[in-house]
Scaffold this motif. Structure first.
Motif, PDB file in Angstrom:
ATOM      1  N   LEU A 402      -1.331  -0.194  -7.973  1.00 15.66           N
ATOM      2  CA  LEU A 402      -2.359   0.115  -8.968  1.00 15.66           C
ATOM      3  C   LEU A 402      -3.745   0.208  -8.339  1.00 15.66           C
ATOM      4  CD1 LEU A 402      -1.189  -2.198 -11.909  1.00 15.66           C
ATOM      5  CD2 LEU A 402      -0.898   0.276 -11.687  1.00 15.66           C
ATOM      6  N   SER A 403      -3.983  -0.613  -7.314  1.00 15.26           N
ATOM      7  CA  SER A 403      -5.312  -0.604  -6.682  1.00 15.26           C
ATOM      8  C   SER A 403      -5.592   0.733  -6.002  1.00 15.26           C
ATOM      9  CB  SER A 403      -5.419  -1.746  -5.667  1.00 15.26           C
ATOM     10  OG  SER A 403      -4.553  -1.523  -4.563  1.00 15.26           O
ATOM     11  N   GLU A 404      -4.549   1.457  -5.640  1.00 19.49           N
ATOM     12  CA  GLU A 404      -4.711   2.768  -4.997  1.00 19.49           C
ATOM     13  C   GLU A 404      -4.400   3.908  -5.964  1.00 19.49           C
ATOM     14  OE1 GLU A 404      -2.471   2.892  -1.411  1.00 19.49           O
ATOM     15  OE2 GLU A 404      -3.432   1.109  -0.549  1.00 19.49           O
ATOM     16  N   SER A 405      -4.288   3.566  -7.231  1.00 20.75           N
ATOM     17  CA  SER A 405      -4.071   4.566  -8.294  1.00 20.75           C
ATOM     18  C   SER A 405      -2.843   5.427  -8.035  1.00 20.75           C
ATOM     19  CB  SER A 405      -5.318   5.456  -8.441  1.00 20.75           C
ATOM     20  OG  SER A 405      -6.445   4.681  -8.764  1.00 20.75           O
ATOM     21  N   ARG A 406      -1.793   4.801  -7.532  1.00 26.07           N
ATOM     22  CA  ARG A 406      -0.544   5.520  -7.316  1.00 26.07           C
ATOM     23  C   ARG A 406       0.420   5.248  -8.468  1.00 26.07           C
ATOM     24  NH1 ARG A 406       1.898   3.182  -3.469  1.00 26.07           N
ATOM     25  NH2 ARG A 406       0.329   1.750  -2.645  1.00 26.07           N
ATOM     26  N   ALA A 407       1.430   6.109  -8.625  1.00 28.09           N
ATOM     27  CA  ALA A 407       2.382   5.980  -9.730  1.00 28.09           C
ATOM     28  C   ALA A 407       3.734   5.428  -9.279  1.00 28.09           C
ATOM     29  CB  ALA A 407       2.591   7.332 -10.394  1.00 28.09           C
ATOM     30  N   LEU A 409       5.883   2.753  -6.150  1.00 29.38           N
ATOM     31  CA  LEU A 409       5.820   1.758  -5.079  1.00 29.38           C
ATOM     32  C   LEU A 409       6.294   2.375  -3.771  1.00 29.38           C
ATOM     33  CD1 LEU A 409       7.362  -1.321  -6.922  1.00 29.38           C
ATOM     34  CD2 LEU A 409       5.030  -1.183  -6.037  1.00 29.38           C
ATOM     35  N   SER A 410       5.789   1.816  -2.673  1.00 26.90           N
ATOM     36  CA  SER A 410       6.250   2.248  -1.353  1.00 26.90           C
ATOM     37  C   SER A 410       6.862   1.059  -0.634  1.00 26.90           C
ATOM     38  CB  SER A 410       5.080   2.803  -0.534  1.00 26.90           C
ATOM     39  OG  SER A 410       4.165   1.763  -0.215  1.00 26.90           O
ATOM     40  N   ALA A 411       7.612   1.371   0.411  1.00 28.59           N
ATOM     41  CA  ALA A 411       8.202   0.310   1.231  1.00 28.59           C
ATOM     42  C   ALA A 411       7.104  -0.528   1.868  1.00 28.59           C
ATOM     43  CB  ALA A 411       9.111   0.917   2.295  1.00 28.59           C
ATOM     44  N   GLU A 412       5.973   0.111   2.226  1.00 26.77           N
ATOM     45  CA  GLU A 412       4.865  -0.617   2.843  1.00 26.77           C
ATOM     46  C   GLU A 412       4.258  -1.626   1.868  1.00 26.77           C
ATOM     47  OE1 GLU A 412       0.633   0.216   5.176  1.00 26.77           O
ATOM     48  OE2 GLU A 412       1.762   1.868   4.267  1.00 26.77           O
ATOM     49  N   ASP A 413       4.115  -1.221   0.579  1.00 22.75           N
ATOM     50  CA  ASP A 413       3.612  -2.156  -0.433  1.00 22.75           C
ATOM     51  C   ASP A 413       4.463  -3.419  -0.459  1.00 22.75           C
ATOM     52  OD1 ASP A 413       1.641  -0.378  -1.257  1.00 22.75           O
ATOM     53  OD2 ASP A 413       2.964   0.555  -2.756  1.00 22.75           O
ATOM     54  N   LEU A 414       5.750  -3.209  -0.483  1.00 26.21           N
ATOM     55  CA  LEU A 414       6.675  -4.340  -0.591  1.00 26.21           C
ATOM     56  C   LEU A 414       6.687  -5.163   0.688  1.00 26.21           C
ATOM     57  CD1 LEU A 414       9.523  -2.353  -2.349  1.00 26.21           C
ATOM     58  CD2 LEU A 414       8.239  -4.247  -3.361  1.00 26.21           C
ATOM     59  N   TYR A 415       6.610  -4.487   1.850  1.00 22.11           N
ATOM     60  CA  TYR A 415       6.646  -5.212   3.121  1.00 22.11           C
ATOM     61  C   TYR A 415       5.414  -6.088   3.276  1.00 22.11           C
ATOM     62  CZ  TYR A 415       7.287  -6.207   8.065  1.00 22.11           C
ATOM     63  OH  TYR A 415       7.458  -6.851   9.265  1.00 22.11           O
TER      64      TYR A 415
END
Length: 516
Positions: A402-407, A409-415
């Protein structure tokens, strides 16, 4: 030969019945013909008997809330309209009560049931309906000819208990009091299982296979189990650390149970297992689920003996009752409870491995996570963590999204989230050589011992030897004090004896002087 006169029958001693049938009055002819006068007297006697008033009470056994609903349904089913009314007593007017009985998990799932004095059509006197510890009752002063009315109402209520109970085939939670009894002051709570699916129960492949085989299969294949004479009386123990999904397994089990015609009973305290078994006998087939059984399974607590007897005795082989117990501390469970015969299966529920962690992440991420996302690195980081911790990893990753206004999730977010969670946990773990709470307690005890008895050598690991030497020192100290006290007592006794001899000598001298 002299002809004998016919024997006259005393019809007042013969149990003659009156039956209304057709348009004829038929009088008995056996053992002799009944005369008109005898018939008139017999009918008058039967009329008087039917007008005799009796105290009649009929009970409907079972959980009181279920029984009172069934009793009121029976009266309405037979008579259509049942009128509650006040009754006058020596102490004044007693008004009927209107009870609200919970019949489901939603606010609208309620019925109001009158309790007290009722007026029934075509019944000469009112009746009283009420609850007691073992069910509900209907009683009244009724004429003999009306007594079958109360029996008919009670029988119809018992039929409702069997076929249209408010608890049968439902999932309910029972509250247990401090004495291990079901709390009668509060009604059972219905579990809201809307949205519960089996896919929400995520364990390792081996654990899921054991749960499906030992718990869910008998629920789904009840008729086949009966056909093949597979007992539906089962005892299952789920063991594992806190947060591994035992409670969620209970909810999934409840959903599968009610979908297949089983009753599900959840206990808030395992000490109420005996009362729950008695409760559930009326609602078979039934599953009883009790968490944290180790609280009752302590040999210093007599309740563990009751628990063993319950699993062996109260649930007989012909019952269709499954008891599922859970524990976070299997080491605290007495081994007598774990041997074959007590439990049909002991299933370990462990934290997710890497493959299971991927499924947990996908379940919490939902459609925010692209299907082809590579979660290998994240899964390796969170493997071995409880599902609640993995969920927190996903929630933190959503904030990054949400902080990057994306719709998505990415693997990097989770990692990154998992890495931060791991470091967070490391801060909570004791550092190397850092004394634990147990170490600090031991140090405090040693200081107390040193202050009381002098220096104690704690440089070795010979704990048993140190305890023995300490025990000897303590006992020796008390022995020395006892010996000192004994010495003082002996000295005092010797002094007293010497004083007595001195007084005797003085008395002899005084007598000699007086004689002179």
């Amino acid at each position: 030969m002299n002809s004998m006169s016919p024997v006259k029958t005393d019809w007042s001693t013969v149990d003659t019945q009156v039956r209304h049938d057709g348009k004829e009055i038929v009088l008995p002819g056996d053992p002799t013909r009944m005369g008109y006068d005898d018939a008139i007297r017999t009918i008058q006697r039967i009329k008087e008997q039917e007008e005799q008033v009796f105290d009649v009470t009929e009970t409907v056994a079972g959980p009181a809330w279920d029984a009172i609903v069934a009793l009121n349904r029976a009266m309405q089913d037979i008579y259509g309209v049942v009128l509650a009314q006040s009754r006058m007593t020596f102490f004044g007017e007693i008004k009927p009560d209107l009870l609200t009985v919970i019949t489901g998990p939603h606010v609208a799932d309620r019925v109001q049931v009158p309790v007290g004095q009722m007026s029934l059509p075509n019944v000469s006197a009112p009746v009283i309906v009420g609850l007691f510890g073992g069910g509900a009752y209907i009683k009244g002063e009724v004429r003999r000819k009306d007594r079958t009315i109360l029996i008919e109402i009670a029988n119809r209520a018992r039929q409702f208990m069997r076929e249209a109970s408010i608890y049968r085939g439902r999932a309910i939670s029972l509250l247990v009091d401090d004495d291990g009894d079901i709390s009668l002051s509060q009604q059972p709570e219905f579990m809201d299982l809307a949205g519960v699916t089996e896919s929400q129960m995520i364990h390792t492949a081996e654990t899921e296979a054991l749960i499906r085989t030992n718990i869910l299969s008998p629920l789904r294949n009840t008729a086949a189990c009966r056909k093949h004479k597979i007992p539906l009386k089962r005892g299952i123990l789920l063991e594992g650390r806190y947060g591994t999904g035992k409670t969620l397994t209970a909810r999934v089990t409840a959903k599968v149970a009610i979908d297949n015609g089983w009753t599900f009973v959840m206990l808030n305290r395992s000490q109420g297992l005996k009362a729950a078994i008695e409760f559930a006998k009326a609602y078979q087939p039934c599953v009883i689920f009790a968490e944290d059984i180790d609280r009752a399974a302590d040999r210093e607590d007599e309740e563990v003996n009751d628990l063993v007897n319950m699993l062996d005795g109260l649930i007989t082989k012909d019952m269709e009752m499954m008891v599922v117990l859970t524990t976070n501390f299997i080491d605290k469970i007495d081994r007598a409870l774990l041997r074959p015969g007590r439990f049909d299966a002991v299933i370990s529920i462990q934290p997710p491995d890497a493959a299971t962690a991927v499924r947990v992440i996908k379940a919490y991420a939902g459609n925010l996570l692209p299907e082809d996302t590579d979660l290998t690195g994240v899964a390796d980081l969170v493997a071995g963590q409880i599902p609640a911790m993995i969920r927190e990893v996903v929630e933190r990753a959503k904030l990054a999204m949400l902080s990057e206004s994306r719709a998505s999730l990415s693997a990097e977010d989770l990692y990154v989230s998992a890495l931060g969670m791991k470091r967070h946990q490391e801060l909570l773990e004791p550092k190397e050589n850092e004394p634990t709470a147990r170490d600090r307690l031991a140090d405090g005890l040693i200081d107390i011992i040193r202050e009381a008895f002098g220096e104690v050598d704690v440089s070795t690991d010979d704990l048993s030897g140190q305890l023995k030497r300490l025990d000897d020192r303590v006992r020796g100290s008390f022995r020395k004090q006892a010996e000192d006290l004994s010495t003082v007592k002996n000295i005092a006794a010797a002094g007293a004896e010497s004083s007595k001899k001195g007084l005797d000598k003085t008395e002899q001298v005084l007598r000699a002087v007086n004689e002179v």
